[in-house]
Write a protein that holds these residues in place. Structure first.
Motif, PDB file in Angstrom:
ATOM      1  N   VAL A   1       1.046  -1.000  -0.447  1.00 54.17           N
ATOM      2  CA  VAL A   1       0.433  -0.200   0.205  1.00 54.17           C
ATOM      3  C   VAL A   1       0.809   0.887  -0.026  1.00 54.17           C
ATOM      4  O   VAL A   1       1.831   1.275   0.791  1.00 54.17           O
ATOM      5  CB  VAL A   1      -1.233   0.301   1.010  1.00 54.17           C
ATOM      6  N   VAL A   2       0.634   2.386  -0.638  1.00 55.16           N
ATOM      7  CA  VAL A   2       1.683   3.582  -0.928  1.00 55.16           C
ATOM      8  C   VAL A   2       0.468   4.624  -0.884  1.00 55.16           C
ATOM      9  O   VAL A   2      -0.811   4.400  -1.045  1.00 55.16           O
ATOM     10  CB  VAL A   2       1.661   4.015  -2.366  1.00 55.16           C
ATOM     11  N   VAL A   3       0.382   5.551   0.627  1.00 53.23           N
ATOM     12  CA  VAL A   3      -0.084   6.635   0.704  1.00 53.23           C
ATOM     13  C   VAL A   3       0.872   8.021   0.448  1.00 53.23           C
ATOM     14  O   VAL A   3       2.028   7.774   0.508  1.00 53.23           O
ATOM     15  CB  VAL A   3      -0.851   6.514   1.523  1.00 53.23           C
ATOM     16  N   GLY A   4       0.345   8.786   0.616  1.00 56.91           N
ATOM     17  CA  GLY A   4       0.947  10.198   0.763  1.00 56.91           C
ATOM     18  C   GLY A   4       0.751  10.559   2.143  1.00 56.91           C
ATOM     19  O   GLY A   4      -0.046  10.335   2.942  1.00 56.91           O
ATOM     20  N   ALA A   5       2.099  11.378   2.739  1.00 55.19           N
ATOM     21  CA  ALA A   5       1.722  11.615   3.952  1.00 55.19           C
ATOM     22  C   ALA A   5       1.146  12.993   4.515  1.00 55.19           C
ATOM     23  O   ALA A   5       0.587  13.890   3.551  1.00 55.19           O
ATOM     24  CB  ALA A   5       2.998  12.700   4.052  1.00 55.19           C
ATOM     25  N   SER A   6       0.272  12.815   5.421  1.00 52.76           N
ATOM     26  CA  SER A   6      -0.710  14.080   5.727  1.00 52.76           C
ATOM     27  C   SER A   6       0.126  15.493   5.795  1.00 52.76           C
ATOM     28  O   SER A   6       1.015  15.429   6.714  1.00 52.76           O
ATOM     29  CB  SER A   6      -1.862  13.455   7.194  1.00 52.76           C
ATOM     30  N   THR A   7      -0.296  16.660   5.056  1.00 52.51           N
ATOM     31  CA  THR A   7      -0.333  17.837   5.150  1.00 52.51           C
ATOM     32  C   THR A   7      -0.508  18.436   6.642  1.00 52.51           C
ATOM     33  O   THR A   7      -0.529  19.932   6.604  1.00 52.51           O
ATOM     34  CB  THR A   7       0.585  18.782   4.458  1.00 52.51           C
ATOM     35  N   GLN A   8      -1.523  17.849   7.212  1.00 48.52           N
ATOM     36  CA  GLN A   8      -2.235  18.278   8.349  1.00 48.52           C
ATOM     37  C   GLN A   8      -2.111  18.429   9.536  1.00 48.52           C
ATOM     38  O   GLN A   8      -1.998  17.201  10.101  1.00 48.52           O
ATOM     39  CB  GLN A   8      -4.154  18.167   7.944  1.00 48.52           C
TER      40      GLN A   8
ATOM     41  N   ARG B   1       0.052   1.282  10.987  1.00 49.21           N
ATOM     42  CA  ARG B   1       0.012   0.793  12.533  1.00 49.21           C
ATOM     43  C   ARG B   1      -1.198  -0.560  12.004  1.00 49.21           C
ATOM     44  O   ARG B   1      -0.704  -2.191  13.307  1.00 49.21           O
ATOM     45  CB  ARG B   1      -1.071   1.470  12.929  1.00 49.21           C
ATOM     46  N   MET B   2      -2.236  -1.544  11.404  1.00 48.09           N
ATOM     47  CA  MET B   2      -3.006  -2.154  10.886  1.00 48.09           C
ATOM     48  C   MET B   2      -1.894  -3.114  10.540  1.00 48.09           C
ATOM     49  O   MET B   2      -2.203  -4.102  11.211  1.00 48.09           O
ATOM     50  CB  MET B   2      -3.450  -2.031   9.992  1.00 48.09           C
ATOM     51  N   GLY B   3      -0.921  -3.154  10.245  1.00 51.33           N
ATOM     52  CA  GLY B   3       0.513  -4.145   9.995  1.00 51.33           C
ATOM     53  C   GLY B   3      -0.510  -5.206   9.028  1.00 51.33           C
ATOM     54  O   GLY B   3       0.930  -5.997   9.083  1.00 51.33           O
ATOM     55  N   ARG B   4      -0.472  -4.934   8.025  1.00 54.48           N
ATOM     56  CA  ARG B   4      -1.276  -5.839   7.228  1.00 54.48           C
ATOM     57  C   ARG B   4      -0.705  -5.905   6.182  1.00 54.48           C
ATOM     58  O   ARG B   4       0.117  -7.299   5.422  1.00 54.48           O
ATOM     59  CB  ARG B   4      -3.253  -5.883   6.792  1.00 54.48           C
ATOM     60  N   TRP B   5      -0.036  -5.194   5.350  1.00 54.46           N
ATOM     61  CA  TRP B   5       0.761  -4.266   4.561  1.00 54.46           C
ATOM     62  C   TRP B   5       1.285  -4.265   4.756  1.00 54.46           C
ATOM     63  O   TRP B   5       2.377  -3.102   5.768  1.00 54.46           O
ATOM     64  CB  TRP B   5      -0.269  -4.806   3.128  1.00 54.46           C
ATOM     65  N   PRO B   6       2.976  -4.381   3.466  1.00 51.21           N
ATOM     66  CA  PRO B   6       4.272  -3.349   3.864  1.00 51.21           C
ATOM     67  C   PRO B   6       3.183  -1.656   3.163  1.00 51.21           C
ATOM     68  O   PRO B   6       2.430  -1.733   2.441  1.00 51.21           O
ATOM     69  CB  PRO B   6       5.301  -3.158   2.956  1.00 51.21           C
ATOM     70  N   VAL B   7       3.468  -1.329   3.814  1.00 54.32           N
ATOM     71  CA  VAL B   7       2.764   0.863   3.592  1.00 54.32           C
ATOM     72  C   VAL B   7       4.234   1.792   3.426  1.00 54.32           C
ATOM     73  O   VAL B   7       4.938   1.644   4.256  1.00 54.32           O
ATOM     74  CB  VAL B   7       1.635   1.628   4.621  1.00 54.32           C
ATOM     75  N   THR B   8       4.102   2.130   2.131  1.00 56.40           N
ATOM     76  CA  THR B   8       4.940   2.979   1.719  1.00 56.40           C
ATOM     77  C   THR B   8       4.306   4.428   2.037  1.00 56.40           C
ATOM     78  O   THR B   8       3.497   4.642   1.876  1.00 56.40           O
ATOM     79  CB  THR B   8       5.682   3.195   0.504  1.00 56.40           C
ATOM     80  N   VAL B   9       5.042   5.709   2.619  1.00 58.26           N
ATOM     81  CA  VAL B   9       4.297   6.943   3.212  1.00 58.26           C
ATOM     82  C   VAL B   9       5.742   7.727   2.455  1.00 58.26           C
ATOM     83  O   VAL B   9       6.110   8.186   2.840  1.00 58.26           O
ATOM     84  CB  VAL B   9       4.589   7.651   4.129  1.00 58.26           C
ATOM     85  N   VAL B  10       4.588   8.426   1.318  1.00 53.81           N
ATOM     86  CA  VAL B  10       5.736   9.089   0.411  1.00 53.81           C
ATOM     87  C   VAL B  10       5.035  10.579   1.228  1.00 53.81           C
ATOM     88  O   VAL B  10       4.534  10.967   0.624  1.00 53.81           O
ATOM     89  CB  VAL B  10       5.000   9.332  -0.784  1.00 53.81           C
ATOM     90  N   PRO B  11       6.376  11.764   0.917  1.00 53.81           N
ATOM     91  CA  PRO B  11       6.125  12.938   1.797  1.00 53.81           C
ATOM     92  C   PRO B  11       5.514  14.034   0.338  1.00 53.81           C
ATOM     93  O   PRO B  11       5.667  13.471  -0.802  1.00 53.81           O
ATOM     94  CB  PRO B  11       7.306  13.132   1.873  1.00 53.81           C
TER      95      PRO B  11
END
Length: 152
Positions: A120-127, A142-152
Protein backbone atom coordinates in the motif's frame (compact mmCIF):
# COMPACT_ATOMS: atom_id res chain seq x y z
CA UNK A 1 -16.11 -4.01 -6.47
CA UNK A 2 -16.82 -6.93 -8.78
CA UNK A 3 -14.65 -5.45 -11.50
CA UNK A 4 -11.42 -5.48 -9.45
CA UNK A 5 -9.63 -8.76 -9.92
CA UNK A 6 -7.95 -10.42 -6.94
CA UNK A 7 -4.21 -10.79 -6.84
CA UNK A 8 -2.98 -14.08 -8.28
CA UNK A 9 0.64 -12.99 -8.68
CA UNK A 10 3.24 -15.67 -8.08
CA UNK A 11 6.35 -13.80 -9.22
CA UNK A 12 9.05 -12.03 -7.25
CA UNK A 13 8.10 -8.65 -5.83
CA UNK A 14 4.67 -7.11 -5.42
CA UNK A 15 1.91 -8.30 -7.75
CA UNK A 16 -0.59 -5.58 -6.90
CA UNK A 17 0.29 -2.20 -5.46
CA UNK A 18 -2.59 -0.16 -4.04
CA UNK A 19 -2.10 3.59 -4.01
CA UNK A 20 -4.57 5.93 -2.32
CA UNK A 21 -5.09 9.22 -4.13
CA UNK A 22 -7.08 12.33 -3.27
CA UNK A 23 -5.61 14.99 -5.55
CA UNK A 24 -3.29 16.43 -2.89
CA UNK A 25 0.35 17.08 -3.73
CA UNK A 26 1.55 14.21 -1.56
CA UNK A 27 -0.96 11.76 -3.05
CA UNK A 28 0.13 12.73 -6.57
CA UNK A 29 3.73 12.03 -5.53
CA UNK A 30 2.61 8.72 -4.01
CA UNK A 31 0.89 7.77 -7.28
CA UNK A 32 4.03 8.62 -9.27
CA UNK A 33 6.22 6.61 -6.90
CA UNK A 34 3.84 3.64 -6.94
CA UNK A 35 3.61 3.83 -10.74
CA UNK A 36 7.38 3.74 -11.07
CA UNK A 37 7.59 0.77 -8.72
CA UNK A 38 4.83 -1.04 -10.62
CA UNK A 39 6.63 -0.41 -13.93
CA UNK A 40 9.98 -1.67 -12.60
CA UNK A 41 8.47 -4.73 -10.87
CA UNK A 42 5.96 -5.63 -13.57
CA UNK A 43 3.16 -5.15 -11.03
CA UNK A 44 -0.45 -4.10 -11.38
CA UNK A 45 -1.39 -0.71 -9.96
CA UNK A 46 -4.68 -0.28 -8.11
CA UNK A 47 -5.51 3.39 -7.56
CA UNK A 48 -8.27 4.20 -5.09
CA UNK A 49 -10.00 7.50 -4.44
CA UNK A 50 -12.15 7.54 -1.31
CA UNK A 51 -14.63 10.38 -1.02
CA UNK A 52 -15.35 10.97 2.65
CA UNK A 53 -18.84 12.18 1.79
CA UNK A 54 -20.41 11.76 5.21
CA UNK A 55 -18.01 14.16 6.90
CA UNK A 56 -18.21 16.67 4.09
CA UNK A 57 -21.98 16.40 3.73
CA UNK A 58 -22.32 17.41 7.39
CA UNK A 59 -20.76 20.75 6.48
CA UNK A 60 -23.38 21.47 3.84
CA UNK A 61 -26.11 23.74 5.13
CA UNK A 62 -28.74 22.99 2.52
CA UNK A 63 -29.72 20.14 0.25
CA UNK A 64 -28.57 22.18 -2.75
CA UNK A 65 -25.16 22.78 -1.18
CA UNK A 66 -24.88 19.07 -0.37
CA UNK A 67 -25.69 18.16 -3.99
CA UNK A 68 -23.10 20.66 -5.24
CA UNK A 69 -20.53 19.14 -2.90
CA UNK A 70 -21.34 15.64 -4.18
CA UNK A 71 -20.98 16.78 -7.79
CA UNK A 72 -17.67 18.52 -7.03
CA UNK A 73 -16.34 15.33 -5.41
CA UNK A 74 -17.50 13.31 -8.41
CA UNK A 75 -15.73 15.73 -10.76
CA UNK A 76 -12.49 15.59 -8.74
CA UNK A 77 -12.65 11.77 -8.85
CA UNK A 78 -13.31 11.76 -12.61
CA UNK A 79 -10.51 14.24 -13.40
CA UNK A 80 -8.06 12.37 -11.21
CA UNK A 81 -9.00 9.08 -12.87
CA UNK A 82 -8.34 10.52 -16.33
CA UNK A 83 -4.90 11.79 -15.27
CA UNK A 84 -3.98 8.47 -13.65
CA UNK A 85 -5.12 6.44 -16.67
CA UNK A 86 -3.12 8.65 -19.06
CA UNK A 87 0.03 8.36 -16.93
CA UNK A 88 -0.30 4.60 -16.51
CA UNK A 89 -0.88 4.14 -20.21
CA UNK A 90 2.15 6.25 -21.15
CA UNK A 91 4.35 4.11 -18.88
CA UNK A 92 2.70 0.83 -19.90
CA UNK A 93 1.58 0.00 -16.36
CA UNK A 94 -1.61 -2.02 -15.96
CA UNK A 95 -3.86 0.10 -13.76
CA UNK A 96 -7.33 -0.08 -12.27
CA UNK A 97 -9.04 2.96 -10.78
CA UNK A 98 -11.69 2.60 -8.09
CA UNK A 99 -13.82 5.33 -6.54
CA UNK A 100 -15.35 4.59 -3.15
CA UNK A 101 -17.24 6.58 -0.55
CA UNK A 102 -16.79 6.38 3.20
CA UNK A 103 -14.01 6.49 5.75
CA UNK A 104 -10.71 6.39 3.82
CA UNK A 105 -8.96 3.91 6.14
CA UNK A 106 -11.95 1.57 6.31
CA UNK A 107 -12.40 1.55 2.53
CA UNK A 108 -8.67 1.16 1.77
CA UNK A 109 -8.42 -1.77 4.21
CA UNK A 110 -11.53 -3.43 2.78
CA UNK A 111 -10.29 -3.10 -0.80
CA UNK A 112 -6.72 -4.15 0.05
CA UNK A 113 -7.99 -7.27 1.82
CA UNK A 114 -10.48 -8.09 -0.93
CA UNK A 115 -7.90 -7.84 -3.70
CA UNK A 116 -5.09 -9.25 -1.53
CA UNK A 117 -2.66 -6.47 -2.39
CA UNK A 118 1.04 -6.86 -1.72
CA UNK A 119 1.78 -3.24 -0.81
CA UNK A 120 0.00 0.00 0.00
CA UNK A 121 1.32 3.45 -0.92
CA UNK A 122 -0.07 6.70 0.48
CA UNK A 123 0.98 10.32 0.62
CA UNK A 124 1.95 11.85 3.95
CA UNK A 125 -0.67 14.06 5.54
CA UNK A 126 0.03 17.77 5.62
CA UNK A 127 -2.74 18.58 8.11
CA UNK A 128 -1.59 19.57 11.59
CA UNK A 129 -4.54 17.92 13.33
CA UNK A 130 -3.44 14.51 12.09
CA UNK A 131 -0.49 14.60 14.48
CA UNK A 132 -2.97 14.17 17.34
CA UNK A 133 -5.69 12.01 15.78
CA UNK A 134 -3.57 10.02 13.35
CA UNK A 135 -3.47 10.33 9.60
CA UNK A 136 -4.62 7.74 7.10
CA UNK A 137 -0.98 6.73 6.64
CA UNK A 138 -0.33 6.27 10.36
CA UNK A 139 -3.53 4.28 10.83
CA UNK A 140 -2.64 1.98 7.91
CA UNK A 141 0.93 1.46 9.18
CA UNK A 142 -0.37 0.56 12.64
CA UNK A 143 -2.62 -2.14 11.18
CA UNK A 144 0.47 -3.99 9.99
CA UNK A 145 -1.33 -6.05 7.32
CA UNK A 146 0.87 -5.09 4.36
CA UNK A 147 4.00 -3.05 3.76
CA UNK A 148 2.93 0.60 3.72
CA UNK A 149 5.07 3.21 2.01
CA UNK A 150 4.39 6.82 3.00
CA UNK A 151 5.57 9.29 0.37
CA UNK A 152 6.38 12.82 1.60
Amino acid sequence: MGNVTPNSWTGDGPGVILVAVDGSTTSVRAAAWAGGLARRQGSRLLCVYVAARSALAGLALTVGAEMNLESELDQVAADLGEELRASAESYHVPMEYVVLAGDPVTEIVRLADEVKVDAVVVGASTQAGHRLVGSVAVRLVRMGRWPVTVVP
